[in-house]
Design a protein around this motif. Structure first.
Motif, PDB file in Angstrom:
ATOM      1  N   TYR A   3      10.724  11.541  -1.541  1.00  0.00           N
ATOM      2  CA  TYR A   3      10.415  10.682  -2.695  1.00  0.00           C
ATOM      3  C   TYR A   3       9.874  11.503  -3.850  1.00  0.00           C
ATOM      4  O   TYR A   3      10.146  11.208  -5.012  1.00  0.00           O
ATOM      5  N   VAL A  43       3.205   6.972  -6.745  1.00  0.00           N
ATOM      6  CA  VAL A  43       3.314   6.106  -5.573  1.00  0.00           C
ATOM      7  C   VAL A  43       3.712   6.917  -4.344  1.00  0.00           C
ATOM      8  O   VAL A  43       3.204   6.701  -3.239  1.00  0.00           O
ATOM      9  N   SER A  44       4.597   7.921  -4.534  1.00  0.00           N
ATOM     10  CA  SER A  44       5.015   8.704  -3.372  1.00  0.00           C
ATOM     11  C   SER A  44       3.895   9.616  -2.901  1.00  0.00           C
ATOM     12  O   SER A  44       3.762   9.871  -1.704  1.00  0.00           O
ATOM     13  N   ALA A  46       0.784   8.750  -2.980  1.00  0.00           N
ATOM     14  CA  ALA A  46      -0.091   7.849  -2.226  1.00  0.00           C
ATOM     15  C   ALA A  46       0.426   7.655  -0.805  1.00  0.00           C
ATOM     16  O   ALA A  46      -0.365   7.492   0.128  1.00  0.00           O
ATOM     17  N   GLY A  47       1.748   7.668  -0.609  1.00  0.00           N
ATOM     18  CA  GLY A  47       2.297   7.405   0.711  1.00  0.00           C
ATOM     19  C   GLY A  47       2.670   8.644   1.483  1.00  0.00           C
ATOM     20  O   GLY A  47       3.469   8.568   2.398  1.00  0.00           O
ATOM     21  N   HIS A  50       0.364   8.230   5.193  1.00  0.00           N
ATOM     22  CA  HIS A  50       0.584   6.932   5.820  1.00  0.00           C
ATOM     23  C   HIS A  50       1.229   6.005   4.811  1.00  0.00           C
ATOM     24  O   HIS A  50       1.091   6.189   3.614  1.00  0.00           O
ATOM     25  N   ARG A  51       1.889   4.945   5.331  1.00  0.00           N
ATOM     26  CA  ARG A  51       2.658   4.094   4.442  1.00  0.00           C
ATOM     27  C   ARG A  51       2.065   2.697   4.266  1.00  0.00           C
ATOM     28  O   ARG A  51       2.453   1.974   3.374  1.00  0.00           O
ATOM     29  N   PRO A  53       0.055  -0.348   3.023  1.00  0.00           N
ATOM     30  CA  PRO A  53      -0.788  -0.576   1.840  1.00  0.00           C
ATOM     31  C   PRO A  53      -2.214  -0.931   2.238  1.00  0.00           C
ATOM     32  O   PRO A  53      -2.449  -1.595   3.240  1.00  0.00           O
ATOM     33  N   TYR A  62      -4.188   3.572   6.467  1.00  0.00           N
ATOM     34  CA  TYR A  62      -3.680   3.090   5.196  1.00  0.00           C
ATOM     35  C   TYR A  62      -3.212   4.229   4.303  1.00  0.00           C
ATOM     36  O   TYR A  62      -3.659   5.363   4.428  1.00  0.00           O
ATOM     37  N   ALA A  63      -2.333   3.855   3.339  1.00  0.00           N
ATOM     38  CA  ALA A  63      -1.955   4.802   2.291  1.00  0.00           C
ATOM     39  C   ALA A  63      -3.139   4.995   1.348  1.00  0.00           C
ATOM     40  O   ALA A  63      -4.035   4.155   1.276  1.00  0.00           O
ATOM     41  N   ASP A  64      -3.136   6.110   0.637  1.00  0.00           N
ATOM     42  CA  ASP A  64      -4.231   6.438  -0.272  1.00  0.00           C
ATOM     43  C   ASP A  64      -4.263   5.436  -1.434  1.00  0.00           C
ATOM     44  O   ASP A  64      -3.291   5.334  -2.179  1.00  0.00           O
ATOM     45  N   GLN A  68      -2.446   4.727  -6.486  1.00  0.00           N
ATOM     46  CA  GLN A  68      -1.868   3.418  -6.820  1.00  0.00           C
ATOM     47  C   GLN A  68      -2.728   2.706  -7.842  1.00  0.00           C
ATOM     48  O   GLN A  68      -2.212   2.100  -8.792  1.00  0.00           O
TER      49      GLN A  68
END
Lengths: 112, 228
Positions: A3, A43-44, A46-47, A50-51, A53, A62-64, A68
């Motif tokens: 991503y 966004v990528s 952040a993921g 982990h993915r 939300p 969780y994602a960061d 976001q």
């Protein structure tokens, strides 16, 4: 990782458009594409690990949430500033009768 | 105008002084982890907890940038010639369809804004979702009807009132002896619609503000450039 690569490609497409295109309107559209690339990048990032939300009625890891939260405001701001830039483009076309950046530069050179 | 300048200097001076003398602020900059963020702010959507809790200062000035952009569009386009012939789409089916979509998008957008602290979404997203319906309606209405039903002056007044309310909510803790931007309302049970203190209130206000701003931009563009 893929991503982030996609985000860089989108950003590069916008950058190439800004450099190569002569029309100011197309330059602005390229700027919008660059903006989209930055959003995808955040966004990528952040993921990356982990993915899921970060809403606590789901089960983590969780994602960061920080990237976001930073980028959620910029989407609306991008829309507003883009419309302001479009108004400036309209003013230029009304006053100079052209949107070609080359011709505008020639105009400025002649005046000085 | 001179008085307003004086008031703003005093208000923001108090803001900075309270920020400097309050030691509590430093612990409020970053949560330990995701559950710590929920304990601090009461919002189970941690992204809302960030941009309306830990990073509220940033969000405030993003709202200001949005306001300035909207005012710039209205002011600069106001000097340009308006369209003599506005040609909306007047087919019956399209009119009924866009009117139905208007309600759906308005209510969905407001839901996204109000429930921003317990589910995905928030004020910025909700405002834009709510505005899309109004933009669709603009495609089918004559210009006189648009100006009558979506009066530009009233919308500008509402926008400024909402901006003032947001800043008042953020500056209010100074007067009751807390540091600015503190979540001074009770946090409630995390996960309920009434929780998170000022977060849902500010989220709803931002939603309405972004909705009005986006509708204003669309209306101004359609007034001066037409629908196609």
């Amino acid at each position: 990782m893929i991503y982030i690569a996609i985000a860089v490609v989108i950003f590069a497409i916008g950058g190439i458009g800004i450099i190569w295109k002569d029309n100011i309107l197309l330059k602005l559209l390229s700027l919008g594409i660059m903006n989209a690339g930055v959003v995808v990048l955040f966004v990528s990032i952040a993921g990356l690990k982990h993915r899921i939300p970060a809403i606590l009625n789901t089960n983590g890891p969780y994602a960061d949430p920080l990237p976001q939260a930073v980028i959620i405001t910029s989407i609306v701001i991008g829309f507003a500033t883009m419309s302001l830039a479009l108004v400036f483009t309209m003013l230029i076309s009304l006053k100079k009768g052209t949107l070609s950046s080359k011709k505008l530069q020639e105009d400025i050179d002649r005046e000085h | 105008m001179k008085n307003i300048r004086l008031i703003s200097v005093i208000l923001f001076g108090m803001f900075i002084v309270m920020l400097l003398i309050s030691a509590e602020t430093i612990s409020y900059i970053q949560p330990d982890n995701v559950t710590g963020a929920v304990k601090d702010t009461g919002a189970i959507n941690v992204i809302a907890a960030y941009y309306l809790g830990y990073r509220l200062f940033d969000t405030l000035f993003e709202i200001l940038v949005f306001t300035v952009a909207v005012q710039g569009v209205v002011h600069l386009l106001g000097h340009m010639p308006t369209l003599e012939q506005h040609k909306p789409m007047r087919e019956k089916a399209i009119i009924i369809y866009t009117d139905l979509i208007f309600g759906a998008s308005l209510i969905t957008g407001m839901y996204i804004a109000v429930a921003g602290h317990i589910s995905a979404g928030g004020g910025f997203v909700g405002g834009i979702v709510g505005a899309t319906g109004a933009v669709l309606v603009f495609l089918t209405m004559p210009m006189e009807d648009i100006e009558k039903e979506f009066n530009h002056t009233y919308m500008a007044i509402w926008e400024m009132c909402i901006l003032a309310t947001i800043f008042a909510l953020v500056l209010l803790p100074i007067f009751i002896g807390m540091y600015p931007m503190k979540n001074f309302l009770p946090l409630g049970t995390p996960g309920h619609i009434v929780s998170g203190g000022i977060i849902p209130i500010v989220d709803t206000l931002i939603g309405i503000k972004v909705l009005i701003g986006a509708v204003t931009i669309a209306q101004t563009f359609i007034k001066h450039r037409g629908v196609f």
